[in-house]
Design a protein around this motif. Sequence first.
Motif, short mmCIF file in Angstrom:
data_model
loop_
_atom_site.label_atom_id
_atom_site.label_comp_id
_atom_site.label_asym_id
_atom_site.label_seq_id
_atom_site.Cartn_x
_atom_site.Cartn_y
_atom_site.Cartn_z
N ALA A 1 -24.36 34.47 31.13
CA ALA A 1 -25.98 34.68 30.49
C ALA A 1 -26.07 33.36 29.91
N GLY A 2 -25.43 32.36 30.12
CA GLY A 2 -25.90 30.92 29.60
C GLY A 2 -25.69 30.93 27.94
N LYS A 3 -25.10 31.72 27.38
CA LYS A 3 -24.90 31.67 26.00
C LYS A 3 -23.80 30.63 25.55
N ILE A 4 -22.89 30.37 26.50
CA ILE A 4 -21.80 29.35 26.39
C ILE A 4 -21.81 28.69 27.63
N VAL A 5 -21.83 27.39 27.17
CA VAL A 5 -21.84 26.39 28.66
C VAL A 5 -20.67 25.61 28.54
N PHE A 6 -19.80 25.47 29.77
CA PHE A 6 -18.94 24.72 30.03
C PHE A 6 -19.41 23.23 30.77
N ASN A 7 -18.84 22.20 30.29
CA ASN A 7 -19.15 21.14 30.74
C ASN A 7 -17.83 19.98 31.34
N ASP A 8 -17.91 19.84 32.33
CA ASP A 8 -16.66 19.21 33.21
C ASP A 8 -16.73 17.73 32.93
N PHE A 9 -16.62 17.15 31.78
CA PHE A 9 -16.65 15.54 31.47
C PHE A 9 -15.65 15.07 32.08
N GLY A 10 -14.56 15.70 32.61
CA GLY A 10 -13.47 14.97 33.31
C GLY A 10 -13.82 14.58 34.77
N GLN A 11 -14.96 14.87 35.24
CA GLN A 11 -15.48 14.59 36.45
C GLN A 11 -16.15 13.11 36.28
N ILE A 12 -16.42 12.73 35.05
CA ILE A 12 -16.95 11.41 34.70
C ILE A 12 -15.78 10.58 34.34
N LEU A 13 -14.69 11.11 33.74
CA LEU A 13 -13.71 10.02 33.55
C LEU A 13 -12.89 10.04 34.44
N PHE A 14 -12.61 10.93 35.53
CA PHE A 14 -11.69 10.45 36.67
C PHE A 14 -12.34 10.31 37.83
N GLY A 15 -13.71 10.53 37.98
CA GLY A 15 -14.37 10.27 39.25
C GLY A 15 -15.19 9.13 39.39
N ALA A 16 -15.12 8.21 38.31
CA ALA A 16 -15.69 6.93 38.62
C ALA A 16 -14.95 5.88 38.96
N GLY A 17 -13.53 5.94 38.96
CA GLY A 17 -12.66 5.02 39.61
C GLY A 17 -12.75 3.83 38.61
N ARG A 18 -13.05 3.84 37.45
CA ARG A 18 -12.95 2.79 36.50
C ARG A 18 -12.81 3.40 34.98
N LYS A 19 -12.70 2.16 34.14
CA LYS A 19 -12.54 2.76 32.76
C LYS A 19 -13.85 2.32 32.14
N PHE A 20 -14.22 2.95 30.99
CA PHE A 20 -15.35 3.02 30.28
C PHE A 20 -15.39 2.16 29.11
N ALA A 21 -16.48 1.52 28.33
CA ALA A 21 -16.63 1.34 26.83
C ALA A 21 -16.63 2.55 26.17
N TRP A 22 -16.18 2.38 25.04
CA TRP A 22 -16.34 3.43 24.17
C TRP A 22 -17.74 3.80 23.86
N ASP A 23 -18.75 2.82 23.94
CA ASP A 23 -20.21 3.29 23.75
C ASP A 23 -20.82 4.21 24.83
N GLU A 24 -20.18 3.80 25.92
CA GLU A 24 -20.52 4.58 27.14
C GLU A 24 -20.27 6.05 27.05
N LEU A 25 -19.20 6.30 26.73
CA LEU A 25 -18.52 7.49 26.79
C LEU A 25 -19.32 8.27 25.51
N ILE A 26 -19.46 7.85 24.45
CA ILE A 26 -20.22 8.25 23.35
C ILE A 26 -21.45 8.73 23.68
N LYS A 27 -22.38 7.73 24.24
CA LYS A 27 -23.68 7.59 24.99
C LYS A 27 -23.59 9.22 25.87
N TYR A 28 -22.78 9.17 26.87
CA TYR A 28 -22.70 10.23 27.74
C TYR A 28 -22.47 11.68 26.89
N LEU A 29 -21.61 11.62 25.98
CA LEU A 29 -21.41 13.17 25.29
C LEU A 29 -22.40 13.51 24.47
#
Length: 237
Positions: A91-119
């Motif tokens: 019903a869309g009342k609870i939404v799941f977001n797979d943030f792991g796709q960003i973390l493990f799919g990019a093939g690189r590490k991120f700066a903290w500010d990048e990750l906070i911005k995405y969240l």
Amino acid sequence: MYVGELLKSLDRAPSGVPGLDDLIGGGFLPGRVYLVVGPPGSGKTTLGIQFLMSGVKNGEKGLFVSLFENPKLITQDMLRYNFGLLGHVQAGKIVFNDFGQILFGAGRKFAWDELIKYLLEIIRKEEAKRVVIDSFNSLEYSVVDPENKRMALGKLMRKLHELDVTTLITSEMMSSESYTDEYYLTDGVIVLHHFMRNFQMVRALQVLKMRGVPHDSNLKRIRFTEEGIRVYPEAPF
């Protein structure tokens, strides 16, 4: 008005965990950020789902941001409980977001500010009133600037307060004798424990910190039931 009366008059966000609200003066303070920490298998994710389910009952949209585990597996695991989770997801009342796709799919590490911005972009997009971020440790292994964690976490807390989103952040307990930045910066800390005693597993919950409200910091017994985690008023031993 006396301070005690003022505290009682504050709105609360029920935790969804039977017995927990009795320990924290009636529930979480809305718009605050809380840490749920514990060893593997202690019930952090389950408690997070109960928190979101309680929000649905109050007409609050929930967002579960998974930083490591596949959300489909989390949903499947939660079907063991009588939550009715699947219907709320559909019903869309609870939404799941797979943030792991960003973390493990990019093939690189991120700066903290990048990750906070995405969240924050995800939270704003979903317009959720309750958010679970599970589990924060996964971010620490994905950054190129670990020394900037405290500053980035502080920025995240401030932004979440501004958005008036009630948030639970889960984290693995790395050591019971040392505290990470999350302990100090979040508005409250709930610790889930499990012990072996007389060859039996004993589970317990402790409200280590809860800003702005009176709370009981003593260890309390918990059990996993068909309705999820339940907190009991007695000590675990």
